[in-house]
Design an enzyme around this catalytic site. Structure first.
Site: not given
Ligand code: GLC
Length: 830
Positions: A416, A419, A494
């Site tokens: 996670d 990015e 999300d």
């Protein structure tokens, strides 16, 4: 009203001025590559197969390093290309394509062998450079549809509503509570499929910089794409079918490997399950309530103060024993690992990373630090460092760090924040002038940002592969780039627990599928905010047909477990998850199709019905595999919905009722029902419900066969866990039904692999309006009439206890026999 601007002025003027600076040279063709220069730009055009043409364009004549994080091979098979160089134009011909290359100024046009233009540079703007950035403009006919571009919000067809167009950016971004207008999201795939009159082609821009795609938004009849740096380096990919384009694109950028079977089961997650007692209770609840599940996920609170590769031993005193005990109940555990080791002398990831020089540096050469989860820790908060995954040695080092988790028995890893996400920073990510190794040619984060997640998941995947040889690694990632399907499943981050987000999840997942990512899912129930009971149930029903099926919810939300919404909803939620397990042989088969062809299991209708204009923009229903049409309920309070069925006959999965396609019907969809239709001639491979995938060996194989005069399907199976399938330890069987007035024959033959699965029964389920006269089975190779054994007729309850026979309940004929894994021929006589 949308303001539309003509592409033109600055770029075109710039070209005019620059053109004088460089002299044009004669085009050359060396048998592989056509080189043309028009005095301003140089192009290298290389057919890499009859159907895939690579186009590189650089300012002046300076091409950079030929390097890609996305492309695995440009060796796509035999090719026959010929170039005819004329005074103004070169014509490049392969077996299926003709490429017209105008010399001055350079313009490229691709046509099929019938001479129809598939893709053409816009004559006015074409290719232009401005400083380090470039832009390519293509003609966009009014009746062309555009799909793909990875993980995107908005509609499936990127032409938008009534040609309103969309404008998308490729720049991986942590977008908490994203909605249908948020762009960019977490995954960048600069690849699109264009389709016109049922004929498809694709364009893949292999460039990692921040890039953009404007699909008829600025100018209705132009599609422009470009990037902030790097080269024009794109691939034209021929169809004509959408499946051909996806297949060729994934030949170029790789396909998802076969996932472990357990990961295709039901996954239960929340932010966060802890302590150990709670995890054990959760597992026990599933088994006690007989709600199937395979995986429990541990979010960041299992760690010691959010430090990757650690355990919080107050919450989890003995993870190894807990995981072993859960394994005894058929559960696997997946843990989160983010890419942000804490700055902390004395901790292994930090010390060894510094020693190996594996962290990303600032422009001045010092190690870059940024605030992520470890900066929010209760004890001793500190910033983080970020591994440089563009350095092969750093990838290997990172992969090795999983040893502790693997030794504990952790089954898979969840990546996670990759990015990468950096809190507080104005960019939301690291400073853009930080420097990375870039596999030996250092470059800035500006250039490498979009591949961070893809390379993190690669390092994780390769690490698990090395630590557990011969077992399929399982990695889930939030961020990725073109080609990332080789390493990890993707979930859509999300999203919010509302109906609009449920609807949006479908076109986003369909777009990811078209873009090569076949193992994808959204947080069931929505991540941000609590869900209503109804929304959760409807989302779970959609989740049954997400290739990757996982429920998840945010910190502070009430639980989203199948039983969290009262007993009525619990029953319906249980039924949805049971349907997933019933269909697992079919689902696994469809995932295998993705692994070998790239064609996603969950896919838009246009992929299988390109000629049907009515489905070109359809994104509230979809196909799962080739034989199931899924039309989930996506509106609060709805108990029916319109369903468009493409031409041909369809069968209501629940009732067996035959429905003619080529029209929209109204389907009943009370809260416990997902409208589902089986294509005529379809084979749906099913099984009796199991509580987890570990119970599948030896389970009856149930094959639901939708009537057609003549139809076939193949079913793939393997051990579900190892890599032995690469060495022929798999089984592919061909199922073939033939219907005549006299009856039906179903012939099964083994057509690939050498695997013999655990002994089991085989059941055929055939919708039938009348009782047959007889049902017989022939298991010999020769198959003469004498070899047929007549199977006994039984009552439904007798048959459920028997190994062989058949029964008819007024609607369905059920035939049962021992599966011999080889040739079997059933004959149903009317
Ligand atoms: C991010 C993830 C979410 C996770 C949370 C805590 O928001 O997208 O899935 O639960 O971080 O790790």
């Amino acid at each position: 009203m949308i303001f539309r601007k003509k592409i033109s002025s600055t770029f075109v003027m710039l070209i005019a001025v620059l053109r004088v600076a460089n002299a044009a040279a004669d085009p050359t063709w060396d048998g592989h590559t056509l080189r043309v220069t028009d005095g301003v730009v140089s192009a290298a055009i290389t057919p890499i197969s009859d159907d895939v043409i690579r186009v590189r364009v650089a300012k002046g004549d300076r091409f950079g390093r030929d390097h890609s994080y996305a492309v695995v091979t440009t060796n796509l098979g035999p090719i026959q290309a010929k170039a005819t160089i004329g005074p103004n134009e070169t014509i490049l011909k392969t077996a299926t394509l003709t490429v017209h290359v105008q010399h001055h100024p350079i313009r490229v046009r691709f046509a099929n062998s019938a001479g129809e233009t598939l893709d053409a540079d816009n004559n006015e703007a074409a290719i232009s450079f401005s400083g380090p950035s470039f832009r390519v403009a293509k003609d966009l006919p009014e009746d062309e549809h555009i799909y793909g571009l990875g993980e995107k919000s908005g509609r499936l067809d990127k032409r938008g509503w009534q040609l309103g167009g969309y404008n998308y950016v490729m720049w991986n971004t942590d977008t908490y509570a994203w909605d249908s207008s948020t762009d960019p999201l977490y995954v960048a795939v600069p690849f699109y499929v264009a389709m016109r009159h049922g004929q498809a082609h694709g364009i893949f821009l292999d460039n990692t910089w921040r890039s953009f795609f404007d699909i008829g938004r600025q100018q209705r009849d132009a599609l422009t794409f470009g990037a902030e740096g790097g080269e024009v380096n794109y691939y034209f990919i021929n169809g004509p079918r959408p499946k051909d384009v996806i297949n060729r694109y994934t030949q170029l950028t790789g396909r998802m490997p076969m996932p472990p079977l357990w990961s295709a089961g039901y996954n239960q997650c929340r932010y966060s399950y802890y302590p150990e007692k709670r995890v054990r209770q959760l597992a026990a609840m599933f088994r006690q309530k007989q709600i199937p599940a395979d995986v429990i996920w541990l979010d960041i609170h299992y760690q010691d103060n959010y430090r990757p590769f650690t355990w919080n031993h107050d919450r989890f005193p003995d993870p190894k024993t807990m995981i072993a005990d859960l394994a005894g109940e058929g559960f696997r555990v997946v843990t989160i690992v983010d890419p942000h080791p804490k700055v902390e002398i004395g901790s292994v990831p930090f010390d060894t990373g510094i020693a190996g020089n594996y962290f990303i540096k600032r422009a001045d050469g010092s190690v870059y630090t940024g605030k992520v989860w470890p900066s929010m820790a209760d004890h001793d908060p500190a910033p983080s460092v970020f591994p440089d995954f563009t350095m092969p040695a750093a990838r290997q080092w990172w992969g090795g760090l999983f040893k502790g988790l693997v030794d504990c028995g952790v089954a898979g890893i969840w990546n996670d924040m990759d990015e990468p996400s950096v809190f507080v920073a104005p960019t939301g990510t690291m400073a853009l002038d930080t420097v990375q190794d870039n596999e030996g040619e250092p470059a800035s984060h500006r250039e490498l940002h979009n591949v961070y997640g893809q390379l993190m998941s690669r390092a994780t995947f390769e690490g698990l592969e090395a630590l557990r040889p011969n077992q399929r690694p399982f990695v889930l990632t939030r961020s990725s780039f073109a080609g990332g399907q080789r390493y990890a499943a993707v979930w859509t981050g999300d999203g919010t627990a509302d109906w609009a987000s449920l609807r949006q999840s479908i076109s986003t997942l369909l777009g990811l599928g078209v873009s090569g990512f076949g193992f994808v899912g959204s947080d069931i129930g929505g991540f941000v905010h609590p869900a209503t009971a109804e929304l959760f149930t409807r989302w779970l029903q959609v989740g049954v047909f997400n290739p990757f099926m996982r429920t998840h919810t945010d910190l502070g939300n009430p639980d989203k477990e199948p039983w969290s919404f009262g007993s009525d909803f619990e029953r319906m939620n249980k039924e949805a998850i049971e349907l997933r397990y019933e269909l697992l042989p079919y689902i696994y088969n469809a995932l295998h199709e993705t692994a070998v062809t790239g064609v996603p299991a969950m896919r838009p209708l246009f992929v299988d019905f390109p000629e049907d204009e009515a489905v070109a923009a359809m994104d509230d229903e979809f196909l799962f595999g080739s034989d199931l049409l899924v039309a989930p309920v996506l509106w609060e309070g709805a108990s029916n919905r319109p369903v468009y069925l493409p031409k041909g006959d369809w069968f209501d999965y629940w009732t067996g009722e035959k429905v003619a396609g080529g029209r929209t019907i109204d389907a009943a969809a009370p809260l416990d029902t997902i409208p589902l239709f089986v294509r005529a001639g379809g084979f749906i491979f099913r099984q009796p419900v199991v509580q987890h995938t570990g119970q599948m060996p030896g389970n009856t194989l149930r094959v639901l066969i939708a009537p057609a005069a003549d139809s076939t399907a193949a079913m793939y199976e393997d051990d579900g866990i190892s890599l032995e399938y690469e060495h022929s330890d798999f089984l592919v069987r061909q199922f073939h039904q033939i219907r005549r007035d006299s009856g039906v024959s179903v012939e099964i033959a083994s057509v690939g692999g050498s695997r013999i699965p655990a002994a089991r029964l085989l059941e055929l389920d055939l919708w039938a309006e009348e009782s047959p006269k007889s049902v017989s089975l022939d298991e010999t190779v020769a198959g003469t009439a004498d070899d047929r054994r007549v199977l006994p007729r039984k009552s439904a309850s007798e048959l459920s206890a028997a190994d062989e026979g058949w029964t008819w309940d007024g609607k369905m004929l059920v035939v049962k026999a021992h599966d011999n894994f080889g040739r079997m021929r059933f004959l149903v006589e009317k």
